[in-house]
Write a protein that holds these residues in place. Sequence first.
Motif, PDB file in Angstrom:
ATOM      1  N   ALA A  49       0.830  -1.208   0.000  1.00 29.99           N
ATOM      2  CA  ALA A  49       0.000   0.000   0.000  1.00 29.99           C
ATOM      3  C   ALA A  49       0.864   1.258   0.000  1.00 29.99           C
ATOM      4  O   ALA A  49       0.539   2.255  -0.655  1.00 29.99           O
ATOM      5  N   ALA A  50       1.984   1.236   0.763  1.00 33.52           N
ATOM      6  CA  ALA A  50       2.890   2.383   0.770  1.00 33.52           C
ATOM      7  C   ALA A  50       3.497   2.613  -0.616  1.00 33.52           C
ATOM      8  O   ALA A  50       3.584   3.743  -1.106  1.00 33.52           O
ATOM      9  N   VAL A  51       3.912   1.526  -1.274  1.00 33.88           N
ATOM     10  CA  VAL A  51       4.458   1.636  -2.634  1.00 33.88           C
ATOM     11  C   VAL A  51       3.388   2.144  -3.593  1.00 33.88           C
ATOM     12  O   VAL A  51       3.671   2.934  -4.506  1.00 33.88           O
ATOM     13  N   ASN A  52       2.158   1.713  -3.393  1.00 32.73           N
ATOM     14  CA  ASN A  52       1.078   2.119  -4.284  1.00 32.73           C
ATOM     15  C   ASN A  52       0.813   3.618  -4.237  1.00 32.73           C
ATOM     16  O   ASN A  52       0.243   4.180  -5.175  1.00 32.73           O
ATOM     17  N   GLN A  53       1.224   4.281  -3.148  1.00 32.63           N
ATOM     18  CA  GLN A  53       1.101   5.742  -3.114  1.00 32.63           C
ATOM     19  C   GLN A  53       2.037   6.386  -4.133  1.00 32.63           C
ATOM     20  O   GLN A  53       1.697   7.383  -4.766  1.00 32.63           O
ATOM     21  N   LEU A  54       3.236   5.809  -4.286  1.00 35.65           N
ATOM     22  CA  LEU A  54       4.156   6.304  -5.322  1.00 35.65           C
ATOM     23  C   LEU A  54       3.587   6.015  -6.706  1.00 35.65           C
ATOM     24  O   LEU A  54       3.662   6.858  -7.610  1.00 35.65           O
ATOM     25  N   ARG A 112      14.191   3.101   0.639  1.00 35.28           N
ATOM     26  CA  ARG A 112      13.783   3.109   2.043  1.00 35.28           C
ATOM     27  C   ARG A 112      13.378   4.515   2.493  1.00 35.28           C
ATOM     28  O   ARG A 112      12.442   4.675   3.283  1.00 35.28           O
ATOM     29  N   GLN A 113      14.083   5.522   1.980  1.00 36.69           N
ATOM     30  CA  GLN A 113      13.753   6.892   2.355  1.00 36.69           C
ATOM     31  C   GLN A 113      12.367   7.288   1.851  1.00 36.69           C
ATOM     32  O   GLN A 113      11.599   7.948   2.566  1.00 36.69           O
ATOM     33  N   LEU A 114      12.038   6.881   0.629  1.00 36.94           N
ATOM     34  CA  LEU A 114      10.725   7.206   0.083  1.00 36.94           C
ATOM     35  C   LEU A 114       9.615   6.506   0.855  1.00 36.94           C
ATOM     36  O   LEU A 114       8.594   7.116   1.193  1.00 36.94           O
ATOM     37  N   LEU A 115       9.797   5.237   1.167  1.00 36.16           N
ATOM     38  CA  LEU A 115       8.768   4.507   1.914  1.00 36.16           C
ATOM     39  C   LEU A 115       8.689   4.971   3.358  1.00 36.16           C
ATOM     40  O   LEU A 115       7.624   4.901   3.984  1.00 36.16           O
ATOM     41  N   GLY A 116       9.803   5.484   3.880  1.00 41.17           N
ATOM     42  CA  GLY A 116       9.797   6.020   5.237  1.00 41.17           C
ATOM     43  C   GLY A 116       8.939   7.257   5.387  1.00 41.17           C
ATOM     44  O   GLY A 116       8.589   7.645   6.507  1.00 41.17           O
ATOM     45  N   GLY A 126      10.224  -2.776   5.185  1.00 46.40           N
ATOM     46  CA  GLY A 126      10.944  -3.921   4.629  1.00 46.40           C
ATOM     47  C   GLY A 126      10.149  -4.630   3.547  1.00 46.40           C
ATOM     48  O   GLY A 126      10.682  -4.962   2.476  1.00 46.40           O
ATOM     49  N   GLU A 127       8.863  -4.865   3.804  1.00 47.91           N
ATOM     50  CA  GLU A 127       8.013  -5.503   2.800  1.00 47.91           C
ATOM     51  C   GLU A 127       7.839  -4.591   1.583  1.00 47.91           C
ATOM     52  O   GLU A 127       7.820  -5.049   0.432  1.00 47.91           O
ATOM     53  N   GLY A 128       7.718  -3.292   1.844  1.00 50.83           N
ATOM     54  CA  GLY A 128       7.538  -2.341   0.759  1.00 50.83           C
ATOM     55  C   GLY A 128       8.741  -2.283  -0.168  1.00 50.83           C
ATOM     56  O   GLY A 128       8.592  -2.171  -1.393  1.00 50.83           O
ATOM     57  N   ASN A 133      11.263  -2.911  -5.422  1.00 52.45           N
ATOM     58  CA  ASN A 133      12.411  -3.313  -6.239  1.00 52.45           C
ATOM     59  C   ASN A 133      12.000  -3.915  -7.576  1.00 52.45           C
ATOM     60  O   ASN A 133      12.756  -3.835  -8.558  1.00 52.45           O
ATOM     61  N   ILE A 134      10.806  -4.495  -7.627  1.00 50.62           N
ATOM     62  CA  ILE A 134      10.303  -5.060  -8.886  1.00 50.62           C
ATOM     63  C   ILE A 134       9.316  -4.118  -9.559  1.00 50.62           C
ATOM     64  O   ILE A 134       9.390  -3.880 -10.770  1.00 50.62           O
ATOM     65  N   ILE A 135       8.417  -3.535  -8.775  1.00 48.96           N
ATOM     66  CA  ILE A 135       7.316  -2.766  -9.365  1.00 48.96           C
ATOM     67  C   ILE A 135       7.813  -1.495 -10.055  1.00 48.96           C
ATOM     68  O   ILE A 135       7.155  -0.960 -10.958  1.00 48.96           O
ATOM     69  N   LYS A 136       8.981  -0.969  -9.657  1.00 43.09           N
ATOM     70  CA  LYS A 136       9.478   0.267 -10.274  1.00 43.09           C
ATOM     71  C   LYS A 136       9.707   0.099 -11.773  1.00 43.09           C
ATOM     72  O   LYS A 136       9.619   1.069 -12.531  1.00 43.09           O
ATOM     73  N   TRP A 137       9.989  -1.127 -12.232  1.00 37.64           N
ATOM     74  CA  TRP A 137      10.228  -1.358 -13.657  1.00 37.64           C
ATOM     75  C   TRP A 137       8.946  -1.264 -14.476  1.00 37.64           C
ATOM     76  O   TRP A 137       9.002  -1.200 -15.711  1.00 37.64           O
TER      77      TRP A 137
END
Length: 449
Positions: A49-54, A112-116, A126-128, A133-137
């Motif tokens: 969910a945190a990654v999904n904000q990006l 880590r800084q972005l998810l922080g 850690g899970e994010g 690492n994969i979803i950014k591609w």
Amino acid sequence: MLLKDKGFLSSFFSLYWSIVLQNVVVLSVNLVDNIMLGAYSESALSGAAAVNQLQFFLQMVINGFGGGLVVLLSQYWAQGRSQPIRRLTAIGLWGGIGVSLALLAACWALPRQLLGLFTTQEDIIGEGVKYLNIIKWTFPIFAAATILQQAFQGVGTVRLALAAALVALALNVALNALLIPRWGVEGAAAATLTARIASLACTWLYAAKWDQKICLRRECLLPLDRELAWDFLRTAAPAIIINGLWGISTGLQTVILGHMEAGTAGTIAANSMATTLYSILKTASVGAASVAAILVGGAVGSGDMDRVKAYAKTLQVMFLAIGVVSSGALFALRWPILSLYRDMRPQTKELANQFLLVLCLTGIGTAYQMPVITGIIRGGGDAKFGMINDLITIWGLVIPLSLLAAFVLKWSPAAVVLCLNADQLIKCIAGAVRVNRYRWIRRLTRPEG
């Protein structure tokens, strides 16, 4: 009013259902990820969910590029001029890919800084990071596919995006079932990457081989037309800024909830569950905005101002009806959908239910103001009004009020979510005044030759 005009209703709904279904299918990929990750672990769901904000920020910026394209392409298409359409599509495509590569680089350098920014919970970060690492591609792949599909919307081809989305959904569901039990969040990310590659492949192949409107050939991609690039920048820049600010403000919702004293993995997971379901129901409003931009833009491009005004009056009534129906559907479906998250704690589900009740209220405002401002007004040629309106309502009122409620008054998470979505009601007033004065009608096309 055109509510009894069968020709208008046929034009509206033939476009509307295809766009809504396409958006529902695209967002269903996120819903499937949420449900399957929720069954895997609460921390995994919160990290994704945190990654999904990006991802949401990128989605909104790319939709700004696409929104600018729809406005310009619909006006040129109404005049039967294909050469500017092809050049403008290439300009939007390169711009969107450039932005997505910039975000990819930032995620590569500072994951880590972005998810922080979104949470202080180390297990969620850690899970994010594993997911990111994969979803950014997928970022440049998503950008290219989305802009091409919105270019097709601008010229009235709406079923292609639906077909590509169905392929992506089927592939994502199958791969999620296979990979998440083995690899967790990394499996979900790999499934999404594969699905987005398939979506882009379908869209690009059609555009390059068979389409006669966009005709995406190598000679259309470079060199870029400087005059049309300036027209695109002038039209799309306000939309890009608006959508970017909207993406940031939506991300701030997770930031604020994640840093409240009550902000735990459960709070972030509940917000993800609620906003994912709401996003699917909100496609009714997003689809209405897209169709309004196409119809109004075409009428402005053809020079039929009486038709433009008739569209504006009729569409406002339809937007309100769509808002009431979609909010009613959200209210009815909230518990059946939340019950699919079988391994979530009861407290997390109840919090998600409270968030959804707030969104049932504010969703009616969204269904009116979004299509009015980003559909009718922007489609008619006035891109700056929405930007100014967002700057005042979101950054001048909503964000300060939400920070006060969360960290000074220490209100409950549900009350903070109400503050964060209050702009959806406030913007209705300014939108209603502006749209009914008709000062937004502007032709944006260049004369032939």
